[in-house]
Each structure stands twice: as C-alpha cells, then as structure tokens.
Design a protein around this motif. Structure first.
Motif, short mmCIF file in Angstrom:
data_model
loop_
_atom_site.label_atom_id
_atom_site.label_comp_id
_atom_site.label_asym_id
_atom_site.label_seq_id
_atom_site.Cartn_x
_atom_site.Cartn_y
_atom_site.Cartn_z
N ALA A 184 0.77 -1.03 -0.07
CA ALA A 184 0.00 0.08 0.05
C ALA A 184 0.77 1.15 -0.10
CB ALA A 184 -1.00 0.01 1.32
N GLY A 185 2.01 1.20 0.99
CA GLY A 185 2.67 2.57 0.96
C GLY A 185 3.77 2.66 -0.50
N THR A 186 3.81 1.67 -0.92
CA THR A 186 4.67 1.85 -2.43
C THR A 186 3.66 2.37 -3.51
OG1 THR A 186 5.91 -0.18 -1.77
CG2 THR A 186 6.17 0.64 -3.87
N ALA A 187 2.47 1.69 -3.33
CA ALA A 187 1.34 2.18 -4.32
C ALA A 187 1.05 3.69 -4.35
CB ALA A 187 0.30 1.21 -4.12
N GLU A 188 1.07 4.32 -2.86
CA GLU A 188 0.83 5.41 -2.81
C GLU A 188 1.69 6.40 -3.06
OE1 GLU A 188 -0.07 6.10 1.51
OE2 GLU A 188 0.34 8.40 1.18
N TRP A 189 3.12 6.03 -3.04
CA TRP A 189 4.17 6.74 -3.31
C TRP A 189 4.29 6.71 -4.82
CZ3 TRP A 189 8.32 4.08 -5.79
CH2 TRP A 189 9.43 4.86 -5.91
N LEU A 190 3.93 5.49 -5.32
CA LEU A 190 3.93 5.70 -6.96
C LEU A 190 3.12 6.55 -7.57
CD1 LEU A 190 4.45 1.96 -8.29
CD2 LEU A 190 5.83 3.84 -8.78
N SER A 191 1.93 6.73 -7.08
CA SER A 191 0.69 7.72 -7.49
C SER A 191 1.22 8.98 -7.53
CB SER A 191 -0.44 7.25 -6.92
OG SER A 191 -0.31 7.78 -5.56
N GLY A 192 2.13 9.37 -6.78
CA GLY A 192 2.64 10.73 -6.68
C GLY A 192 3.93 11.05 -7.27
N ILE A 193 4.39 10.11 -8.20
CA ILE A 193 5.73 10.28 -9.03
C ILE A 193 5.40 10.10 -10.52
CG2 ILE A 193 6.46 7.73 -8.87
CD1 ILE A 193 9.05 9.04 -7.86
N ARG A 194 5.87 11.01 -11.32
CA ARG A 194 5.84 10.78 -12.72
C ARG A 194 6.71 9.57 -13.23
NH1 ARG A 194 8.33 15.14 -14.39
NH2 ARG A 194 8.73 15.97 -12.14
N PRO A 195 6.30 9.19 -14.21
CA PRO A 195 7.19 8.07 -15.10
C PRO A 195 8.39 8.73 -15.41
CG PRO A 195 4.95 8.18 -16.10
CD PRO A 195 5.12 9.43 -15.28
N GLU A 196 8.68 9.97 -15.73
CA GLU A 196 10.11 10.47 -16.10
C GLU A 196 11.07 10.37 -14.92
OE1 GLU A 196 6.98 11.67 -16.93
OE2 GLU A 196 7.59 13.67 -16.61
N GLN A 197 10.28 10.75 -13.72
CA GLN A 197 11.19 10.58 -12.51
C GLN A 197 11.87 9.09 -12.37
OE1 GLN A 197 7.85 12.46 -10.07
NE2 GLN A 197 9.68 13.95 -9.27
N LEU A 198 10.93 8.24 -12.72
CA LEU A 198 11.61 6.85 -12.12
C LEU A 198 12.52 6.42 -13.18
CD1 LEU A 198 8.14 4.85 -11.70
CD2 LEU A 198 9.97 5.49 -10.04
N GLU A 199 12.36 7.10 -14.56
CA GLU A 199 13.39 6.85 -15.38
C GLU A 199 14.63 7.58 -14.92
OE1 GLU A 199 13.89 4.57 -17.67
OE2 GLU A 199 15.69 5.61 -18.48
N GLU A 200 14.60 8.69 -14.60
CA GLU A 200 15.81 9.48 -14.17
C GLU A 200 16.56 8.88 -12.96
OE1 GLU A 200 14.38 13.34 -13.05
OE2 GLU A 200 13.77 13.89 -14.99
N LYS A 201 15.65 8.09 -12.02
CA LYS A 201 16.04 7.44 -10.95
C LYS A 201 17.12 5.93 -11.39
CE LYS A 201 14.85 10.19 -7.22
NZ LYS A 201 15.90 10.61 -6.29
N ARG A 202 16.42 5.59 -12.39
CA ARG A 202 16.87 4.39 -12.84
C ARG A 202 18.35 4.69 -13.59
NH1 ARG A 202 18.20 1.91 -16.83
NH2 ARG A 202 17.78 3.71 -18.16
N ALA A 203 18.31 5.81 -14.27
CA ALA A 203 19.43 6.20 -14.95
C ALA A 203 20.64 6.51 -14.08
CB ALA A 203 19.16 7.36 -16.02
N GLU A 204 20.16 7.26 -12.79
CA GLU A 204 21.14 7.74 -12.01
C GLU A 204 21.80 6.35 -11.10
OE1 GLU A 204 19.34 10.30 -9.02
OE2 GLU A 204 20.99 10.00 -7.46
#
Lengths: 475, 311
Positions: free
Chosen positions: A22-42
């Motif tokens: 639940a906590g992860t899902a809530e966190w995910l809903s507030g984050i844009r897909p590009e941000q995830l991609e940036e984190k992955r690249a980082e």
C-alpha cells in the motif's frame, strides 16, 4: 498460462493493491514516469562509478557489464520471512549433517534413504572421507533459491553450497535504494541487512582450527578478471580481511602463509571463492594456476579451515536435491518447513517414461548444470529442440531431472513500457559456524523479459532490493 | 600487507604521476609551438617529448613526421604506446581494481570515475584542438587523486607505498623534463632576455607548476641557472628533485628498507649538500643523466625488496 494464473505479489486477482504494497502504491501515484526513469539512470551511473560490474569473458577491457538493477522494491512480510528463514535454516542444518554423514558413517545410505550411487557422483570428494572439519560444518555460506507460487506457497528450487554469489547485490541494492528513495524508508519499517559481513566474519572466525585464538581470515579470489570479482573485493573490504590470490599464499611446515611486505604471515581460515577443482593443483586440477599447491594436505590435517569445505557439491547436485526433505526428517526429526518443487528423477523408469511423454510441459535440467545453462524449458522449446533433448535424455537419463513449469510469482518492475509484472525468485544466504542464521534480507532476481521465467544474470536477469518489513504484531 | 597489494598500489601511483607529467610535457611543448619562432622548426619542437617519454623508432615507424597532431596522438592517445596518457591511466585503474580492497572506497571510486570519463572522452573523440583542455583535465584528475589519497587513506604501509610510487616517478619525470628542455632552450649566442626567452622559460616553469614559485623566490628575471637551481636543489618546491628525495627518505625508513634506504640516502645527500656551481662545473646534463640512472636503480631496489613475490 495467462498472467492471472501467476501470483502477483503487489495486486490481487481483483486488481486491488495488497496491504503490504500500500505504501509503495501511494508513493508511486505521486511520482511521474520520467522521474522513475531518471532514478533508474542515476542508479546506473552510480553502479558504474562504484564499479559494481562483472566481466564478460572474451570481450576487450572496458567491456564491463552491469547487472540490471530494478528500482522497484520487492516486499515480504515479517510472517512470510519467518517461514522462509525457518525453512532455510532447517534445510542447511540437514545438509551439513548429510555432508558429515556421507564423509563418515554413511548412515543415510545404510538406512536406504539415499542410494549408494551418491558415492560415485563426480562431486563426491574421496579426499574428504574421515576428515573432521571444525564444528562439523561444510556449507558455511549457503544460497537457497526459493520460488513462490501462491499466497503461502514457497518452494526450494535449488541449494547452492559451493561458492554461492550475489550477496553483494543484496547489500549494494539496499544502499542504492536508500540513496535514491530515502522517503520510502521513512514509510516502511524495513529490516536492516548491513551487518551481513560482520555476521559472516564471526562465523568464519568460529571455524578456525582448534586452539587458534585470534585467527587470520582471508578471502581467496581467482583474481580481478573473474566475473564475481567485485563481490570478492567488496566482502573482503567490508570484513577488513586480506583479499588474496593463489600466488599470495604458500604452504610450509604443514601450514598456510601469505606473502607480505613484512615477511610471511600464517593464515588460519580461507573463505575461498574458487571451485574445488582449482584450489590445489597437487590435489585436483594440475593445470590450475589459481590455487595453492599443498593446500589440501594442510587442510586435511586441520592446519587451516576452508569455507566452504571441499566436497559440498555432492549435496547441491540436482539429483540429491530430491532427497533433502527426507534428510530433514532423518537427521533432525522434523518435518520440512519448505517443500521442494516436485521433481522427476530420470534415473527412475517410471519418471523417465512420464517425462518423455510430457516433455513439452516440463523443465528439464542437467544434474550438474548451473547458471541456466544446459536446460530445456518445454513450453518455450521448438520441435527440433525437444527432439534433440529427448535424444540426450535417452543417452544418459541419470544426468537429468525434470520439474513442472513453475508459476513463479511476479513483482512490479520498471521496464521500457513502464511498470509491469515480471517473474522473480529469492536467494537468502544462510550462514553457519558459530550459529546457523541469516540476516533479514535476500537477493531477488527478476526476469526482465516479459513472460520469461529465467532469472539468471548470465541470461539477462536483473536484481531488486528485497525488503523484509518488521512485524508490528506477532505472526 | 601483501607484497602483491603493495606492488599494485605503488604502480597505481606511479602511473597516475606519469600520466600527469606526460600531460605537463605535452602542454608546455604545445605552448612553445604556438609562438612564432625562427630558431626552431615544428620538428625540433616536437621531437624532444618523444625522446623523453617515448620510443623514437616506434614513432618513426607509425607516424614519421613530428607534428602537433602526430605527437599528441602518440603520447596522449595511442594505446600501442605503453607510456601514453591513455595507456598509463588504463594501467593505473587496472592496478587499482586489483587491490580496490586496500584503499578507501572513495579513493577507488575516484580513480574508477576518472577512467570512466577518459573512455567517455575517447568515445566522443579527442582531436588536436582539445590538447590544452585534455592536458588540464589529466592534471586536475591527478590533483584530485592526490587529494583523495591524503584526505581518506589510513597512514599505514598502503599509504606509504602510494607515496613512494608517486615520489620515485616524479623525481624521474622532473629530471628528464629539465634535462631535455634546458639544452633546447639555452641560447646559442649571448642574446638572452628577449620576449621569446621569457615566454619559453616561463612555459617550462609552468610545466612543473613552478612559475609563481620562481617569481616569489627570486623576484627577478628568469635566468636559466636559477631555473635549474629551483628544480634541482630547492627543497621547498614540491616537484624539485630535492623535495622528491626529502619525501622518499622517511617513507623508506618507515617501511624498513635497507639497501633502498642507502641508495636514497646517497641521492639525497647529493641534493641536500650539493651546490649549483659544482653541478654546472660537472655539467648539468651529466648530473641529471646520473640522477636518472641512480633513481631508476632505486626503483629497482624497491621492487626487489618489497614488491616482487619470490617463490
């Protein structure tokens, strides 16, 4: 099988998020897909900088590869972990008892539980017969591969008792996640894993030859060009012990020494990340440049301890695997907490006949294969591959086992299309020496390709940080 | 510590130092080639670096003509040349990787990041026009390496071997640079003191980061003999021969060297008690040649007594 047939660890069949996530899902809903991609690249840049890479044999220098790191965590509850850790510890205790037994009294053979043919297994080392290793421990470090097929269904797929690797990824993945997503760690009571090297060192020191009060422990690596070199260097550094190569050690007066700038220094415990075959050219492969001549003779006389012991391979052989639940009952008088995956032994006539009839539904593995090589995945195989494998099985049936195609559970994983379910397994590391224990964590391997069930890094699999959430209420 | 570990640390430091000095050499030569100069052709400007730090025969075979473009490629980028910047940085990182356990992780990450950037730069292409910027980058990377070493390493034998490698290499490089450039720059006639002279001598000083030190110490025009004095005898100039030996002596004492300490002591005495007049009387070139020889003998002795792994 359609995706609905797989146990999805994040959402239930009605597409509701499970409470664990639940906590992860809530966190995910507030984050844009590009941000995830940036984190992955980082993460990728950081892994390269730290040099968490593996070498690809035959490619030029600089062709060091990264194992794909997936930034979506895998979460297990305290209760799930209790089952897994209890089962893994139980299994390792039984396996160590088995190893002692077949190099000594062979009671399990006399009891008719394990066939005598185990003694002709190429991984059985006659050099170890009658040798008393400290504490009766052979597999000091064991990687137990576990798959999940349902809510409370965990099965052991494989025991790795030789030189199991991957624990550095468990630790580095955690460090990376804390750096990338500190906010997630505020939201979840995640059990720490950072003390693993300390626990490992305690156990290694505990198995020093009797009478040694302040043992010198070293880690023996094949060298900087080995694919797992990063892990060897990492663990040695974390434990504060010397990382040695075969050329740094020598044998004199029935003891092992290392060459230092201040002369030679006695070595008491060797955590070796070198296969049996290579550790001593006088005892095993004479062409090995990696080992230490005379080491085995000192070892047999108790002048040095090796972790893991020589000859553990006989207990993680895929044909012996089928007997492990019976070992648990035989040696411990307990019933197994974790079950095996149903396995057909092709050395048995009935099993052979069944497997040949159902080849396209089964996974067939070579008894001594590892790393996903020498394996047939029936449902994904072509007609030609099936008939080729059929011929190989008929040629030497005792070399193979077969298992049903497992419905491996899935976890949300960041792939090109966004977040999608991918199949995972779990490798906790059980440490034996002083006690038998594990830190609350494991390596999760993930098949990055859609539908793929092969998680091995040599086959393009990735890894995830694995969270064991601390219990707020007892299970 | 393991002899093999000491060996890798020592050579890692030597290779980094060598890369830095190669960058300095290329940079100063490049600067000399930029001003109009009737006295020297492009060839006479670009030949000395190859003779200091490379292999004349190999260069003649692979490149032929001494030009900015060719010498830069050969000394900076050519991996067939084991002394090129790219080769030495590769070797430094390979040595570091083999003993990454023996250094703080920040130090390893620093050297690994340097290597990753080197290869990113190579992928993007490095041309003649990038010479100045590339050399600056190599120099500042070396500064960074030195800084992380000082700032993070425990003062144990590992640290001492890193320092040892740096000092032995630096002494060698300063001596070679001075030897070759001094004779190239000495005017044939008495017409010293012109704008060109000033430019060239100051470039030499800058190549060893000593231009400002010179001015601070002498507060006078740049005189060749003073340049020699500065780089040979001044103990307070960090790249001078005297300073390198000052650094070596206590390291060898700490590490318990016998023959190596004696050799270093001899060299040190020459610099500590030597007078410039006597050196010039003997001949600067002769003095430097002997120094280079003795210093490399010292290196061989260090290798023999601490680093090689006898069976």
């Amino acid at each position: 099988m359609s995706p609905k047939h797989y146990y999805n660890e994040m959402v239930d069949p009605q597409d509701r998020v499970r409470s664990l996530y639940a906590g992860t899902a809530e966190w995910l809903s507030g984050i844009r897909p590009e941000q995830l991609e940036e984190k992955r690249a980082e993460a990728e840049i950081l892994f390269r900088r730290v040099g968490i890479t593996f070498n690809v044999y035959g490619e030029e220098a600089g062709a060091e590869r990264l194992i794909p790191f997936d930034i979506m965590p895998r979460i297990l509850s305290a209760c799930e972990w209790q089952t897994i850790s209890k089962g893994a510890i139980q299994r390792v205790r039984a396996l160590n008892a088995f190893l002692w037994d077949i190099y000594h009294e062979r009671e399990i053979i006399r009891a008719g539980i394990v066939p005598e043919s185990v003694l002709t297994n190429p991984m059985y080392r006659p050099e170890m017969i009658g040798v008393d290793v400290p504490g009766g421990i052979y597999a000091h470090i064991a990687g137990i591969d576990i798959v999940r097929t349902g809510e409370n269904q965990f099965h052991v797929l494989e025991d790795n008792l030789r030189t199991p690797s991957g624990v550095s990824y468990m630790l580095e993945n955690r460090k990376m996640m804390m750096r990338l997503f500190p906010e997630l760690f505020h939201r979840h009571p995640i059990a720490p894993v950072e003390h693993y090297p300390q626990v490992l060192l305690d156990n290694l020191r505990a198995v020093a030859p009797p009478g040694v009060r302040n043992p010198t422990v070293v880690l023996l690596t094949p060298g900087a060009y080995n694919s797992a070199y990063f892990e060897h260097a990492f663990l040695a550094q974390q434990m504060g012990i010397e990382l040695v190569e075969g050329q740094d050690l020598f044998v004199r007066d029935d003891a092992v020494f290392m060459r230092t700038t201040g002369g030679s220094r006695r070595v008491d415990v060797i955590y070796r990340r070198l296969d049996d075959d290579f550790v001593d050219p006088l005892a095993f492969r004479p062409d090995s440049m990696l080992g230490v001549p005379g080491l085995i003779s000192v070892y047999r006389n108790g002048g040095v301890s090796l972790a893991n012991a020589i000859g553990t391979g006989v207990a993680d052989d895929k044909a012996i695997y089928t007997y492990v639940p019976e070992m648990v009952k035989f040696y411990l008088g307990e019933s197994p907490v974790l079950e095996n995956v149903p396995t057909y032994r092709l050395a048995r006539q009935d099993d052979l006949a069944y497997v040949l009839e159902h080849l396209s539904e089964l996974v067939v593995k070579e008894v001594q294969g590892s790393g996903g090589y020498g394996m047939l995945v029936g449902p994904a195989a072509s007609k030609a591959m099936l008939s080729d494998f059929r011929a190989r099985i008929l040629d030497k049936p005792e070399n193979y086992i077969a298992q049903p195609t497992l419905a491996l559970s899935t976890c949300p994983t960041l792939v090109e299309q966004g977040i999608a379910p991918r199949h995972v397994d779990l490798r906790p590391f059980v440490l034996s020496g002083k006690t038998v224990s594990l830190v609350p964590g494991a390596l999760t391997r993930v098949a990055m390709k859609e539908g793929s069930l092969v998680v091995n890094s040599s086959q393009g699999g990735g890894t995830k940080d694995t969270w064991i959430l601390e219990a707020r209420t007892p299970c | 510590m393991l002899s093999r570990t000491a060996d890798h640390l020592y050579w890692m430091a030597r290779y980094i130092e060598r890369a830095e000095n190669m960058a300095r050499l290329l940079d100063i030569t490049h600067k000399m080639s930029l001003v109009p100069n009737a006295r020297r052709s492009e060839e006479t400007i670009w030949q000395p670096p190859v003779s200091i730090a490379g292999n004349i025969a190999a260069f003649a075979q692979d490149y032929g003509v001494y030009s900015t473009h060719n010498v830069f490629r050969y000394l900076a980028l050519d991996i067939r040349n084991s002394s090129s910047i790219v080769s030495t940085l590769n070797s430094a990182r390979e040595n570091a990787r083999a003993v990454r356990v023996a250094m703080p992780s920040e130090m390893w990450e620093n050297i690994n990041a340097l290597w990753l950037e080197l290869h990113a730069r190579l992928r993007n292409g490095i041309g003649e026009g990038d010479l100045g910027e590339f050399c600056d980058w190599v120099k500042s990377s070396s500064h960074l390496f030195r800084g992380v070493t000082f700032g993070t390493m425990l003062r144990d034998d590992a640290f001492h071997f890193v320092q040892l490698g740096g000092a032995v290499e630096r002494a060698d490089n300063t001596a070679r640079l001075l030897d070759v450039k001094y004779h190239l720059l000495l005017p044939a006639s008495e017409e010293v003191g012109g704008a060109l002279d000033y430019y060239e001598w100051s470039a030499l000083l800058r190549a060893v980061s000593s231009f400002q030190a010179y001015q601070k110490i002498y507060r006078d025009r740049i005189e060749p003999w003073r340049v020699a004095e500065l780089l040979v005898l001044r103990a307070d100039l960090p790249r001078s021969l005297h300073a390198c030996l000052d650094q070596l002596m206590p390291l060898l004492e700490k590490l318990g060297g016998n023959e190596s300490l004696r050799l270093a002591g001899e060299l040190h005495a020459r610099l500590h008690y030597g007078r410039m007049e006597d050196i010039f009387q003997e001949g600067l070139h002769e003095f430097l040649s002997e120094f280079i020889l003795d210093n490399s003998q010292l290196g061989a002795e260090i290798q023999r007594s601490f680093l090689s792994t006898p069976v």
